[in-house]
Write an enzyme that holds these catalytic residues in place. Structure first.
Site, PDB file in Angstrom:
ATOM      1  CD  GLU B  60      -1.490  -2.586   1.281  1.00 27.68           C
ATOM      2  OE1 GLU B  60      -0.384  -2.729   1.882  1.00 27.68           O
ATOM      3  OE2 GLU B  60      -2.261  -3.367   1.256  1.00 27.68           O
ATOM      4  CG  HIS B 129     -11.347  -7.478   6.179  1.00 23.34           C
ATOM      5  ND1 HIS B 129     -10.751  -8.403   6.991  1.00 23.34           N
ATOM      6  CD2 HIS B 129     -11.159  -7.835   4.880  1.00 23.34           C
ATOM      7  CE1 HIS B 129      -9.734  -8.738   5.952  1.00 23.34           C
ATOM      8  NE2 HIS B 129     -10.374  -8.819   4.844  1.00 23.34           N
TER       9      HIS B 129
HETATM   10  C1  LIG Z   1      -1.894  -4.833   4.270  1.00 27.88           C
HETATM   11  C2  LIG Z   1      -2.794  -5.633   3.640  1.00 27.88           C
HETATM   12  N1  LIG Z   1      -3.086  -5.555   1.885  1.00 27.88           N
HETATM   13  C3  LIG Z   1      -4.216  -6.111   1.590  1.00 27.88           C
HETATM   14  C4  LIG Z   1      -4.725  -7.241   2.118  1.00 27.88           C
HETATM   15  C5  LIG Z   1      -5.758  -8.032   1.355  1.00 27.88           C
HETATM   16  N2  LIG Z   1      -5.223  -9.218   0.890  1.00 27.88           N
HETATM   17  C6  LIG Z   1      -5.480 -10.286   1.969  1.00 27.88           C
HETATM   18  S1  LIG Z   1      -4.685 -11.661   1.571  1.00 27.88           S
HETATM   19  C7  LIG Z   1      -4.083 -11.006   0.319  1.00 27.88           C
HETATM   20  C8  LIG Z   1      -3.155 -11.778  -0.659  1.00 27.88           C
HETATM   21  C9  LIG Z   1      -2.024 -12.375   0.175  1.00 27.88           C
HETATM   22  O1  LIG Z   1      -1.170 -13.261  -0.667  1.00 27.88           O
HETATM   23  P1  LIG Z   1       0.294 -13.942  -0.086  1.00 27.88           P
HETATM   24  O2  LIG Z   1       0.941 -13.045   0.858  1.00 27.88           O
HETATM   25  O3  LIG Z   1       0.713 -14.310  -1.176  1.00 27.88           O
HETATM   26  O4  LIG Z   1      -0.465 -15.115   0.767  1.00 27.88           O
HETATM   27  P2  LIG Z   1      -1.489 -16.228   0.487  1.00 27.88           P
HETATM   28  O5  LIG Z   1      -2.972 -15.413   0.843  1.00 27.88           O
HETATM   29  O6  LIG Z   1      -1.609 -16.396  -0.824  1.00 27.88           O
HETATM   30  O7  LIG Z   1      -1.305 -17.191   1.419  1.00 27.88           O
HETATM   31  C10 LIG Z   1      -4.250  -9.891   0.134  1.00 27.88           C
HETATM   32  C11 LIG Z   1      -3.981  -8.741  -1.012  1.00 27.88           C
HETATM   33  C12 LIG Z   1      -4.451  -7.323   3.470  1.00 27.88           C
HETATM   34  N3  LIG Z   1      -4.997  -8.391   4.052  1.00 27.88           N
HETATM   35  N4  LIG Z   1      -3.322  -6.600   4.270  1.00 27.88           N
END
Ligand SMILES: Cc1ncc(C[n+]2csc(CCOP(=O)(O)OP(=O)(O)O)c2C)c(N)n1
Lengths: 392, 336
Positions: B60, B129
Site C-alpha cells: 500500500e 475489514h
Molecule cells: C496490508 C494488507 N493489504 C491487503 C490485504 C488484502 N489481502 C488479503 S490476503 C491478500 C493476498 C496475500 O497473498 P500472499 O501474501 O501471497 O499470501 P496467501 O494468501 O497467498 O497465502 C491480500 C491482498 C491485507 N490483508 N493486508
C-alpha cells in the site's frame, strides 16, 4: 519497471504465474527429497537433517497432513453451510505447514498468517479455537502464550516484524529458542517484510522467515511481486536462503531444521521459500476461475503433498490397511469434534464488546458502557432488541 | 436514467473518467482480471488495457508513493485500497506526501490523486475489514474527504473527485455496494451538485439528523419511522467530510433547533464532534437542546457476532432523536 509486454513498455506486469516460467528466471535450486511419484531421492546437504526420521515418524507426518486437510475441508464445508463467515483454505500447503511446524521446539515462537492453520493445529491449538475468529465469535481464538503461537495475522506481512522483534528479545535474554514468521509470496512486496529483513540482518537475530510461495496473492501471480526467485531476495539483505519443494514434507522439515539450528547457534536469520500451490480459492469469497487457468491446477494436483507421501509410505510397505484406517478414523473424529464445537459455540454477550479495550478503567468508555446497558435495558428482551440493531 | 447497483455506478463513473482523460490511471491490488474484490473495476482492464488499469504489487505504501510520482508526471492516479483496514501502511505517504505537496511547492505540484476506500461494517467480515478511518484524514489539511451514500452520487462524485486537482479520499460504504438506485449517466458534471455540498435528503421541521455514507439509508428509515409518531426529521447527507458544508447544516439547524449526528466510526475525535462544535459555534442561540451523537463505541471494531451492537441502528438513532427532543429515552433521569 515491469515490461512484460515487450515493446509496449507500460506499467503492467500481468501474465500467468506458472512455475516453469519462474524456474527459468533464476538459477535457484529446488531442494527435493521425495519426488512427486513418491520416490526418496538423496541430497547430500539435506539428508543428514532428516536421517533420524523413523518410519513411525513418517507415518505420523502423514497423519498430521491428512488431519489438517480434513480440518480444512470441514471448515470450508462449515462456511458453505453458513456456520463460518469466511475461511481461507490451505489445501495443497499441508507439507509446507506440517514439515516446518514439526521441526520446531515447543519453546520456539510462531507468528502465523491467517492461512497457517495447519501450523497452529500442529502446535496444539484446538481446531475450534482456530475457527472461532472466522465464525465471528472472537478476534483471536487462543492465548498465544499457551501454545507459543501468535494470533493469526490479517495485515499482510506485519507479523514478520513481530517475529523479528521477538527474536531480538530472545537474543537479549541469552536464550536459544527461535522465532518463526510465516507469510506468503505476496507479502514479500510489503514494506514491513522488507524492514523485517533489514532488522533481522542488522541484529543477526534468531528468526526464520518461512515464505510459502503458493503462486498467487488473491488474483495476482507471483511474478507480479518478484522478478527473481523469492528466495534470492534474501541475499540482498545479507540473509542466507533456501528454496525447497514445499509439497515435500521431508525437504521442508530438513530446511527448517537447518534454519533453526543456525539461529540457535548464533548464526542469525534464514529465509526459506517453500514452493507450493494454493489448490483452492484464496478464501471462500473468491472465484479463482476469474483469473487462473484450470490446467495450472491440474499440473499441481499431480504434485499433491499428501499423495506424494502416501506413495512413499506405500513403496516402503508402511501404509497397512490398518494404519490407513486409523488415520482416516482420527481425521473423521477431529472433523466431527470441530463441527460439533462450532455449531454449539456459545454466542458472545453484548456487553463483551467493551471488555479489554484498556487494561485499566477508562472513564469515557465506562460512560458509553453504562449508557448502552441502559439502552438495552429499555427494551423488554435486550438480546433480541440488539440483534435488530445495527447492520441495516 | 438506468437502475444500477452502487458498485456498478462507480464502475460506470470510472469508465467515463478513463474515456475522457488519457491521464487517468487506475491502480490497486487485484483490480485487473479479477475486477477488484468487490468487482468495482470489473471489465475496465479488459477495455482500457494493463497500462491504464494496473494490478500493483501487494504494497500500500508502494501504491500511494508511486501515485505521487505519477502525479508529479502529470497523471491522475485513482488508487483502490482493498479494504479500509489496509490503508494504514499507506498512511505516511497520504498524510506526509500527498496532502502537503501542493502547499510545500507553493502550488507548483498538484496531487490530483483519488483514493477509493471501501469502508465501514455490517457485512460480517473478519478484523481489519470493517473500519471507519475517515476522521484520521479529515484531520490532515490538504486532503478532501468525501463519502457517498447512493448510486447517483457514487457515479457523479467519483468523476468529480478524479477531476479535482486536490487529493480526494473517496469512501465507499461497502455494505451498500449491492443496493440499487436510479443513475443518470449523462448528468453533466458541471450541473451536478458540487462534491463539497451537503444535501438535504428528507425535509423536516423537528430535528436535523446528520449522516453520511452507509448510515444515510438508516437515517432515512429512522425518519420514516419517526413520521409515524408525528416527529418530523430533516435528514442531511454530509457527502463532504472535509471540508464540511456548515452553511447547509446551519440553515437546517436554525429551522429545527435540534441536532443529532450519527456515524459508524468511534465517537472520540470523530466527525460528529466536529459537526456538533461547528453548529454550536454558529447556531448556539437557535439550539434548543445539546447536540446528540449516536456513533460506534470507543472500542476496536468488534468481532462480527457483536458488530450490530457497535453499529448505530434505527432504534439507537431514534433514541438519540428522543434525547434531542427531550422525550422519554434510555438516558432519562441521568445527569450529563
Ligand atoms: C496490508 C494488507 N493489504 C491487503 C490485504 C488484502 N489481502 C488479503 S490476503 C491478500 C493476498 C496475500 O497473498 P500472499 O501474501 O501471497 O499470501 P496467501 O494468501 O497467498 O497465502 C491480500 C491482498 C491485507 N490483508 N493486508
Amino acid at each position: 519497471m515491469f515490461t512484460d509486454d515487450a515493446g509496449k513498455g507500460g506499467i503492467s506486469a500481468g501474465g500467468p504465474g506458472n512455475s516453469a516460467e519462474s524456474n527459468r528466471r533464476s538459477g535457484g535450486d529446488l531442494v527435493q527429497l521425495i519426488t512427486p511419484g513418491g520416490e526418496r531421492v538423496s541430497h547430500p546437504e539435506f539428508d543428514p537433517w532428516v536421517q533420524d526420521v523413523t518410519d513411525e515418524q513418517l507415518g505420523s507426518l502423514y497423519e498430521d497432513m491428512v488431519v489438517i486437510r480434513r480440518i480444512d475441508t470441514e471448515a470450508t464445508a462449515l462456511q458453505r453451510q453458513g456456520e463460518l463467515a469466511l475461511w481461507p483454505p490451505l489445501l495443497g500447503q499441508e507439507a509446507s505447514q506440517i514439515g516446518s511446524a514439526r521441526a520446531l521446539r515447543d519453546d520456539d515462537f510462531v507468528f502465523p498468517s491467517y492461512r497457517d492453520n495447519g501450523v497452529a493445529y500442529c502446535r496444539g491449538v484446538n481446531p475450534e479455537d482456530i475457527v472461532k475468529a472466522w465464525r465471528g465469535n472472537a478476534l483471536a481464538g487462543w492465548d498465544p502464550y499457551t501454545v507459543n503461537v501468535a494470533t493469526q495475522q490479517i495485515i499482510i506481512g506485519a507479523q514478520t516484524l513481530h517475529a523479528t522483534g521477538y527474536a531480538m528479545g530472545i537474543q537479549n535474554d541469552g536464550a536459544d529458542s527461535v522465532a518463526v514468521a510465516y507469510f506468503g509470496d505476496g507479502a514479500t512486496s510489503e514494506g514491513d517484510v522488507n524492514e523485517a529483513l533489514v532488522f533481522a540482518a542488522s541484529f543477526q537475530s534468531p528468526v526464520v522467515f518461512f515464505c510459502q510461495n503458493n503462486h498467487w496473492a488473491i488474483s495476482e501471480p507471483v511474478r507480479l511481486q518478484s522478478h527473481i526467485q523469492i528466495a534470492d531476495r534474501a541475499a540482498g539483505f545479507g540473509i542466507p536462503s533456501m528454496r525447497v519443494d514445499g509439497n515435500d514434507v521431508l525437504a521442508v522439515m530438513a530446511a527448517t531444521r537447518i534454519a533453526t539450528d543456525r539461529a540457535r547457534h548464533g548464526g542469525g536469520p534464514t529465509f526459506i521459500e517453500a514452493v507450493t500451490y494454493r489448490m483452492g480459492p484464496h478464501t471462500t469469497a473468491d472465484d479463482p476461475t476469474k483469473y487462473r487457468d484450470a490446467n495450472e491446477l491440474e499440473d499441481w494436483a499431480a504434485k499433491d503433498p499428501i499423495a506424494r507421501l502416501k506413495s512413499l509410505l506405500d513403496r516402503k510397505g508402511l501404509l497397512t490397511d490398518e494404519r490407513g484406517a486409523a488415520v482416516a478414523a482420527k481425521a473423521d473424529a477431529v472433523a466431527k469434534a470441530l463441527r460439533a464445537g462450532t455449531i454449539n459455540m456459545p454466542d458472545p454477550r453484548p456487553m463483551d464488546i467493551f471488555q479489554n479495550v484498556y487494561s485499566t478503567p477508562n472513564s469515557t468508555l465506562d460512560r458509553q458502557q453504562d449508557h448502552y446497558s441502559r439502552y438495552l435495558a429499555s427494551f423488554g428482551d435486550p438480546a433480541e432488541a440488539a440483534s435488530e440493531e445495527g447492520a441495516r | 436514467m438506468t437502475q444500477m447497483t452502487f458498485a456498478r455506478a462507480i464502475n460506470s463513473g470510472l469508465r467515463k473518467s478513463l474515456e475522457n482523460d488519457a491521464k487517468v490511471i487506475l491502480m490497486g491490488e487485484d483490480i485487473g482480471a479479477l475486477g477488484g474484490v468487490f468487482r468495482v473495476t470489473d471489465g475496465l482492464q479488459k477495455d482500457f488495457g494493463k497500462h491504464r488499469v494496473v494490478d500493483t504489487p501487494l504494497a500500500e505504501s508502494g501504491i500511494l508513493g508511486t501515485a505521487v510520482g505519477l502525479a508529479y508526471r502529470g497523471y491522475r492516479p485513482v488508487v483502490e485500497i482493498q479494504f479500509d483496514g489496509f490503508i494504514y501502511p499507506a498512511f505516511d505517504q497520504i498524510v506526509s506526501q500527498v496532502a502537503k505537496m501542493h502547499y510545500r511547492t507553493q502550488g507548483a505540484v498538484k496531487m490530483p490523486i483519488t483514493i477509493r476506500v471501501p469502508f465501514g461494517g455490517g457485512i460480517g467480515s473478519p478484523e481489519h475489514h470493517s473500519e471507519s478511518p475517515e476522521a484520521y484524514f479529515t484531520h490532515t489539511s490538504g486532503l478532501r474527504v468525501i463519502s457517498v451514500s447512493n448510486p447517483q452520487d457514487a457515479h457523479t462524485m467519483i468523476q468529480q473527485a478524479i477531476a479535482s486537482d486536490d487529493p480526494v479520499l473517496y469512501f465507499e460504504p461497502k455494505r451498500r455496494y449491492h443496493d440499487k438506485g436510479e443513475v443518470d449517466e449523462a448528468l453533466d458534471l458541471g450541473a451536478a451538485l458540487s462534491m463539497e455540498k451537503a444535501r438535504v435528503v428528507t425535509e423536516g421541521t423537528d430535528v436535523t439528523l446528520v449522516a453520511y455514507g452507509p448510515l444515510v439509508k438508516t437515517a432515512k428509515d429512522a425518519a420514516l419511522a419517526a413520521a409515524d409518531e408525528g416527529i418530523s426529521i430533516e435528514v442531511i447527507d454530509l457527502r463532504s467530510l472535509a471540508p464540511l458544508d456548515l452553511a447547509t447544516l446551519a440553515a437546517s439547524v436554525r429551522k429545527t433547533g435540534r441536532l443529532v449526528i450519527t456515524h459508524e466510526a468511534s465517537q472520540t475525535g470523530g466527525i460528529g464532534a466536529e459537526v456538533a462544535a461547528g453548529m454550536t459555534e454558529r447556531c448556539f442561540f437557535h439550539l434548543e437542546a445539546a447536540p446528540v451523537r449516536v456513533t460506534g463505541f470507543d472500542v476496536p471494531y468488534p468481532y462480527s457476532k457483536l458488530e450490530m451492537h457497535h453499529l448505530p441502528g434505527l432504534d439507537r438513532i431514534l433514541d438519540g432523536v428522543d434525547r434531542a427532543l427531550g422525550r422519554p429515552n434510555s438516558l432519562s433521569g441521568l445527569e450529563g
